[in-house]
Design a protein around this motif. Structure first.
Motif, PDB file in Angstrom:
ATOM      1  N   SER A 202       0.838  -1.197   0.000  1.00 53.96           N
ATOM      2  CA  SER A 202       0.000   0.000   0.000  1.00 53.96           C
ATOM      3  C   SER A 202       0.873   1.246   0.000  1.00 53.96           C
ATOM      4  O   SER A 202       1.740   1.391   0.861  1.00 53.96           O
ATOM      5  N   ARG A 203       0.642   2.101  -0.965  1.00 54.87           N
ATOM      6  CA  ARG A 203       1.339   3.382  -1.078  1.00 54.87           C
ATOM      7  C   ARG A 203       2.852   3.224  -0.948  1.00 54.87           C
ATOM      8  O   ARG A 203       3.516   3.962  -0.233  1.00 54.87           O
ATOM      9  N   GLY A 204       3.364   2.247  -1.671  1.00 55.21           N
ATOM     10  CA  GLY A 204       4.805   2.049  -1.710  1.00 55.21           C
ATOM     11  C   GLY A 204       5.412   1.346  -0.519  1.00 55.21           C
ATOM     12  O   GLY A 204       6.633   1.255  -0.406  1.00 55.21           O
ATOM     13  N   ARG A 205       4.594   0.833   0.357  1.00 55.47           N
ATOM     14  CA  ARG A 205       5.093   0.160   1.553  1.00 55.47           C
ATOM     15  C   ARG A 205       4.739  -1.325   1.504  1.00 55.47           C
ATOM     16  O   ARG A 205       3.581  -1.700   1.328  1.00 55.47           O
ATOM     17  N   LEU A 206       5.752  -2.156   1.647  1.00 55.17           N
ATOM     18  CA  LEU A 206       5.578  -3.604   1.633  1.00 55.17           C
ATOM     19  C   LEU A 206       5.713  -4.139   3.050  1.00 55.17           C
ATOM     20  O   LEU A 206       6.705  -3.896   3.732  1.00 55.17           O
ATOM     21  N   THR A 207       4.688  -4.869   3.499  1.00 57.59           N
ATOM     22  CA  THR A 207       4.685  -5.455   4.836  1.00 57.59           C
ATOM     23  C   THR A 207       4.381  -6.942   4.734  1.00 57.59           C
ATOM     24  O   THR A 207       3.466  -7.339   4.016  1.00 57.59           O
ATOM     25  N   VAL A 208       5.166  -7.748   5.416  1.00 57.68           N
ATOM     26  CA  VAL A 208       4.924  -9.186   5.481  1.00 57.68           C
ATOM     27  C   VAL A 208       4.807  -9.572   6.946  1.00 57.68           C
ATOM     28  O   VAL A 208       5.654  -9.193   7.762  1.00 57.68           O
ATOM     29  N   MET A 209       3.747 -10.313   7.276  1.00 61.99           N
ATOM     30  CA  MET A 209       3.536 -10.776   8.650  1.00 61.99           C
ATOM     31  C   MET A 209       3.211 -12.263   8.650  1.00 61.99           C
ATOM     32  O   MET A 209       2.731 -12.805   7.644  1.00 61.99           O
ATOM     33  N   THR A 210       3.481 -12.895   9.776  1.00 60.43           N
ATOM     34  CA  THR A 210       3.233 -14.327   9.892  1.00 60.43           C
ATOM     35  C   THR A 210       2.318 -14.616  11.076  1.00 60.43           C
ATOM     36  O   THR A 210       2.263 -13.860  12.049  1.00 60.43           O
ATOM     37  N   ASP A 211       1.621 -15.716  10.974  1.00 61.46           N
ATOM     38  CA  ASP A 211       0.846 -16.269  12.087  1.00 61.46           C
ATOM     39  C   ASP A 211       1.092 -17.775  12.059  1.00 61.46           C
ATOM     40  O   ASP A 211       0.328 -18.533  11.473  1.00 61.46           O
ATOM     41  N   VAL A 212       2.200 -18.196  12.667  1.00 64.38           N
ATOM     42  CA  VAL A 212       2.612 -19.598  12.613  1.00 64.38           C
ATOM     43  C   VAL A 212       2.761 -20.214  13.998  1.00 64.38           C
ATOM     44  O   VAL A 212       3.226 -21.339  14.134  1.00 64.38           O
ATOM     45  N   GLU A 213       2.371 -19.456  15.033  1.00 63.09           N
ATOM     46  CA  GLU A 213       2.575 -19.930  16.407  1.00 63.09           C
ATOM     47  C   GLU A 213       1.269 -20.308  17.103  1.00 63.09           C
ATOM     48  O   GLU A 213       1.253 -20.479  18.322  1.00 63.09           O
ATOM     49  N   ASP A 214       0.190 -20.425  16.345  1.00 61.53           N
ATOM     50  CA  ASP A 214      -1.110 -20.812  16.889  1.00 61.53           C
ATOM     51  C   ASP A 214      -1.602 -19.830  17.945  1.00 61.53           C
ATOM     52  O   ASP A 214      -2.260 -20.214  18.923  1.00 61.53           O
ATOM     53  N   LYS A 215      -1.291 -18.522  17.732  1.00 64.17           N
ATOM     54  CA  LYS A 215      -1.725 -17.484  18.667  1.00 64.17           C
ATOM     55  C   LYS A 215      -2.838 -16.619  18.082  1.00 64.17           C
ATOM     56  O   LYS A 215      -3.334 -15.710  18.758  1.00 64.17           O
ATOM     57  N   ASN A 216      -3.186 -16.879  16.830  1.00 64.38           N
ATOM     58  CA  ASN A 216      -4.231 -16.103  16.167  1.00 64.38           C
ATOM     59  C   ASN A 216      -3.908 -14.601  16.180  1.00 64.38           C
ATOM     60  O   ASN A 216      -4.774 -13.756  16.393  1.00 64.38           O
ATOM     61  N   GLU A 217      -2.623 -14.291  15.951  1.00 59.69           N
ATOM     62  CA  GLU A 217      -2.203 -12.897  15.866  1.00 59.69           C
ATOM     63  C   GLU A 217      -1.022 -12.786  14.902  1.00 59.69           C
ATOM     64  O   GLU A 217      -0.228 -13.718  14.763  1.00 59.69           O
ATOM     65  N   TRP A 218      -0.955 -11.630  14.247  1.00 61.37           N
ATOM     66  CA  TRP A 218       0.099 -11.413  13.268  1.00 61.37           C
ATOM     67  C   TRP A 218       1.386 -10.978  13.958  1.00 61.37           C
ATOM     68  O   TRP A 218       1.370 -10.196  14.901  1.00 61.37           O
ATOM     69  N   LYS A 219       2.507 -11.486  13.449  1.00 60.75           N
ATOM     70  CA  LYS A 219       3.837 -11.120  13.939  1.00 60.75           C
ATOM     71  C   LYS A 219       4.605 -10.477  12.793  1.00 60.75           C
ATOM     72  O   LYS A 219       4.688 -11.030  11.699  1.00 60.75           O
ATOM     73  N   ASN A 220       5.184  -9.310  13.072  1.00 62.61           N
ATOM     74  CA  ASN A 220       5.880  -8.572  12.027  1.00 62.61           C
ATOM     75  C   ASN A 220       7.118  -9.325  11.552  1.00 62.61           C
ATOM     76  O   ASN A 220       7.894  -9.849  12.344  1.00 62.61           O
ATOM     77  N   CYS A 221       7.312  -9.374  10.229  1.00 64.63           N
ATOM     78  CA  CYS A 221       8.465 -10.045   9.639  1.00 64.63           C
ATOM     79  C   CYS A 221       9.258  -9.091   8.756  1.00 64.63           C
ATOM     80  O   CYS A 221      10.465  -8.955   8.904  1.00 64.63           O
TER      81      CYS A 221
END
Length: 338
Positions: A202-221
């Motif tokens: 969005s607007r030139g900003r790339l963000t990747v997040m993961t949810d791999v720990e079974d916490k139902n929340e996004w973690k910044n990558c």
């Protein structure tokens, strides 16, 4: 001595300024179905499961569509497969949620190679980069599960981002380090719970997040500003195995449109003609490894500190030698007047 110390402080200040503050983590959409773009989404029940064709999506290689998942590669050696959306995406702001699973019988470091998620000009072109084409145009997110570079300090599996205008080659022997923009470690393999990854542009900003720990929340990558991606490219996923193998499954790919206001001048831009690029304050070749496996761009760490101190020391020595020579000549000149 004072001049040398001042130069050292000035150089350090410039390096700190170049690093700049990290942008605040981007908030990801809650998956509001109102903005779900079904023409770019892959969801159960899959239409055409068990057949050689499905609406809106093409697949090739070892890819197999079942009622529960799309398997890009089975847990077998030397296999590669991919699945690609048929419809080009003309959204300027979007977010892709991927539900995936990487699993197999291989034990620690005896599995591979990983999968890739794509937003590229090319589609359905097999190649050496996790089952897809090298020297591509667009964006790739790699979920690499095997360390080819034995000297690396990274902890695998490792997620990384790459933007390419067709001129860059992915170096498998270095796990893509020379062309990586940023990345992080994620324990995503052989999990008994669901694993997800989100890519937001969005607007030139790339963000990747993961949810791999079974916490139902996004973690910044990954969080990078200054990324330019054109519209009209295709979404896809691919995977490959070599001497080692894994099952690489895609359960769903959901694309959401982001409702974002743009400056008025953006209305005059032909977004289909933009060249993929990144405005970096540093080269991707400056990437350094963290023992924890996380990417960092700390310019005042490791060998850079050594080089900085070495240059400062050499500068001090040169100043001292020049000062000694000048002092000696002045002494000789003064003796002539007595």
């Amino acid at each position: 001595m004072a001049a040398g110390a001042g130069g050292l402080l000035a150089a350090a200040a410039l390096l700190v300024a170049a690093a700049g503050p990290r942008p605040a983590p981007a908030e990801l959409t809650d998956g509001n179905s109102e903005h779900l773009k079904r023409e770019h989404s892959l969801m159960k029940p899959y239409q055409g499961a068990g057949s050689a064709a499905m609406p809106l999506w093409d697949f090739q290689g070892s890819t197999m569509v079942t009622s529960q998942y799309v398997r890009l590669t089975p847990d077998e050696r030397s296999r590669e497969g991919s699945i690609w959306n048929r419809v080009p995406c003309f959204l300027k702001d979007w977010e892709l949620h991927v539900h995936f699973k990487v699993h197999g019988a291989g034990k620690k470091n005896l599995h591979g190679d990983g999968l890739a998620l794509w937003y590229t000009q090319e589609r359905l072109v097999p190649g050496p980069v996790f089952g897809s084409k090298d020297n591509f145009h667009g964006l790739a997110i790699f979920l690499d599960t095997y360390p080819n570079d034995e000297a690396t300090e990274r902890v695998f599996p490792y997620i990384s981002a790459m933007v390419n205008n067709g001129s860059l080659t992915y170096d498998h022997s270095k796990d893509g380090r020379w062309t990586e923009l940023a990345g992080c470690t994620a324990d995503l393999r052989n999990q008994n719970h669901d694993t997800f990854l989100a890519i937001r542009y969005s607007r030139g900003r790339l963000t990747v997040m993961t949810d791999v720990e079974d916490k139902n929340e996004w973690k910044n990558c990954i969080d990078i500003a200054g990324v330019q991606l054109p519209t009209g490219y295709f979404f896809g996923a691919s995977a490959g195995t070599g001497d080692l193998s894994d099952n690489h499954d895609i359960i769903s790919m959901k694309l959401f449109q982001l409702m974002v206001e743009h400056p008025l001048e953006d209305e005059t831009v032909d977004w289909t003609k933009i060249e993929p690029s990144v405005s970096l304050l540093k080269s991707p070749k400056d990437n350094v490894d963290d023992p924890t496996g996380n990417f960092r761009s700390g310019p005042l760490t490791g060998w850079k500190v050594f080089l900085l101190l070495l240059c400062a020391l050499l500068g001090i020595i040169v100043c001292a030698v020049v000062g000694a020579v000048v002092f000696q000549k002045r002494q000789e000149r003064n003796k002539r007047f007595y």
